[in-house]
Motif scaffolding. Sequence first.
Motif, PDB file in Angstrom:
ATOM      1  N   HIS A 233       0.839  -1.198   0.000  1.00  0.00           N
ATOM      2  CA  HIS A 233       0.000   0.000   0.000  1.00  0.00           C
ATOM      3  C   HIS A 233       0.876   1.251   0.000  1.00  0.00           C
ATOM      4  N   ALA A 234       1.897   1.262   0.848  1.00  0.00           N
ATOM      5  CA  ALA A 234       2.789   2.415   0.918  1.00  0.00           C
ATOM      6  C   ALA A 234       3.507   2.634  -0.411  1.00  0.00           C
ATOM      7  N   TYR A 235       3.932   1.555  -1.038  1.00  0.00           N
ATOM      8  CA  TYR A 235       4.628   1.650  -2.327  1.00  0.00           C
ATOM      9  C   TYR A 235       3.713   2.244  -3.388  1.00  0.00           C
ATOM     10  N   ARG A 236       2.465   1.774  -3.450  1.00  0.00           N
ATOM     11  CA  ARG A 236       1.540   2.280  -4.464  1.00  0.00           C
ATOM     12  C   ARG A 236       1.170   3.736  -4.217  1.00  0.00           C
ATOM     13  N   LEU A 237       1.041   4.107  -2.942  1.00  0.00           N
ATOM     14  CA  LEU A 237       0.781   5.509  -2.636  1.00  0.00           C
ATOM     15  C   LEU A 237       1.939   6.389  -3.094  1.00  0.00           C
ATOM     16  N   ALA A 238       3.153   5.905  -2.861  1.00  0.00           N
ATOM     17  CA  ALA A 238       4.335   6.656  -3.280  1.00  0.00           C
ATOM     18  C   ALA A 238       4.379   6.805  -4.795  1.00  0.00           C
ATOM     19  N   LEU A 239       4.012   5.764  -5.512  1.00  0.00           N
ATOM     20  CA  LEU A 239       3.979   5.845  -6.977  1.00  0.00           C
ATOM     21  C   LEU A 239       2.971   6.877  -7.450  1.00  0.00           C
ATOM     22  N   ARG A 240       1.778   6.882  -6.818  1.00  0.00           N
ATOM     23  CA  ARG A 240       0.748   7.843  -7.220  1.00  0.00           C
ATOM     24  C   ARG A 240       1.187   9.267  -6.926  1.00  0.00           C
ATOM     25  N   GLU A 241       1.818   9.475  -5.750  1.00  0.00           N
ATOM     26  CA  GLU A 241       2.282  10.823  -5.398  1.00  0.00           C
ATOM     27  C   GLU A 241       3.357  11.291  -6.376  1.00  0.00           C
ATOM     28  N   SER A 242       4.247  10.377  -6.769  1.00  0.00           N
ATOM     29  CA  SER A 242       5.290  10.712  -7.724  1.00  0.00           C
ATOM     30  C   SER A 242       4.683  11.067  -9.087  1.00  0.00           C
ATOM     31  N   ALA A 243       3.677  10.294  -9.496  1.00  0.00           N
ATOM     32  CA  ALA A 243       3.025  10.573 -10.780  1.00  0.00           C
ATOM     33  C   ALA A 243       2.293  11.905 -10.751  1.00  0.00           C
ATOM     34  N   ASP A 244       1.666  12.224  -9.601  1.00  0.00           N
ATOM     35  CA  ASP A 244       0.963  13.512  -9.475  1.00  0.00           C
ATOM     36  C   ASP A 244       1.937  14.677  -9.570  1.00  0.00           C
ATOM     37  N   LYS A 245       3.094  14.556  -8.930  1.00  0.00           N
ATOM     38  CA  LYS A 245       4.096  15.635  -8.971  1.00  0.00           C
ATOM     39  C   LYS A 245       4.603  15.847 -10.381  1.00  0.00           C
ATOM     40  N   GLU A 246       4.811  14.734 -11.108  1.00  0.00           N
ATOM     41  CA  GLU A 246       5.296  14.859 -12.491  1.00  0.00           C
ATOM     42  C   GLU A 246       4.252  15.507 -13.383  1.00  0.00           C
ATOM     43  N   SER A 247       2.989  15.172 -13.177  1.00  0.00           N
ATOM     44  CA  SER A 247       1.925  15.767 -14.000  1.00  0.00           C
ATOM     45  C   SER A 247       1.780  17.257 -13.718  1.00  0.00           C
ATOM     46  N   HIS A 248       1.935  17.655 -12.434  1.00  0.00           N
ATOM     47  CA  HIS A 248       1.835  19.084 -12.102  1.00  0.00           C
ATOM     48  C   HIS A 248       3.025  19.851 -12.661  1.00  0.00           C
ATOM     49  N   ALA A 249       4.201  19.202 -12.622  1.00  0.00           N
ATOM     50  CA  ALA A 249       5.404  19.866 -13.119  1.00  0.00           C
ATOM     51  C   ALA A 249       5.319  20.075 -14.632  1.00  0.00           C
ATOM     52  N   ALA A 250       4.683  19.123 -15.304  1.00  0.00           N
ATOM     53  CA  ALA A 250       4.519  19.252 -16.745  1.00  0.00           C
ATOM     54  C   ALA A 250       3.525  20.354 -17.109  1.00  0.00           C
TER      55      ALA A 250
END
Length: 250
Positions: A233-250
Amino acid sequence: MLKSVPVTSYVEMMVCDAHQARGADVEAVTAMTLPVVEGGTSPSLDLCEECARIASEALLRAFGMDGGESVPTEEVRPVEVAVPPRPEAAAEGGQDAEQSDGDFRDYCARITDSRSARKGQRLVYGTQSARAQYERHRQRVAKISAAERSHFEEWCRHNGHDVNVTASHVVFRGWLWEHFPTKGREYADALKARSGDANGTKERDENRVIREWARDHGYVVSARGRISMQVRHAYRLALRESADKESHAA
């Protein structure tokens, strides 16, 4: 009347209904059966540890068993469970959809739950867990070897079963494991060779990545064996947070 036979089932990961409704995949660890609702069914929810705790606390608060005020009787409402629409629903009355739904209903009427916590209990038609178990068996039938299919068709003719019904194959496999376990193992190995190798490799690769991430982030994980739900669960949450940051940065 045909004699029922034990059915060999395979336990696979179930997804928490509450998280799936929000678009997340979190492993379910328990099942909660709700009271009978309109239509005479008892909805069953597959829940992760966190959602099971939240649901339990909500029920305790509703009935004043947590030390707080209970909800007045007239305000208590039946719990409504939203079941995700079936993929076949897009056909809206088409013949294929009707046939698939009839096959699913027949499966729930004849086959029991394969999960260890509810093994042997009746499947509840329309629930996610019942649909997931049915789909696994349906896909398994589509991948069986020519030798097993020929054996299955011959068994159906001799025993009065419909070869086009998913539940018939489950019953056939149960009969096979009970009376001819060597042949059952032969067919199982053939099926694994046809479809399991790719899935097994993918799962091993994912587990390796999760273990590396967990160690880098302070979690204690074994080199082999099952990875805990909390770590996944922690790993998947981290992946989603990382993906959200990349989408906002783009």
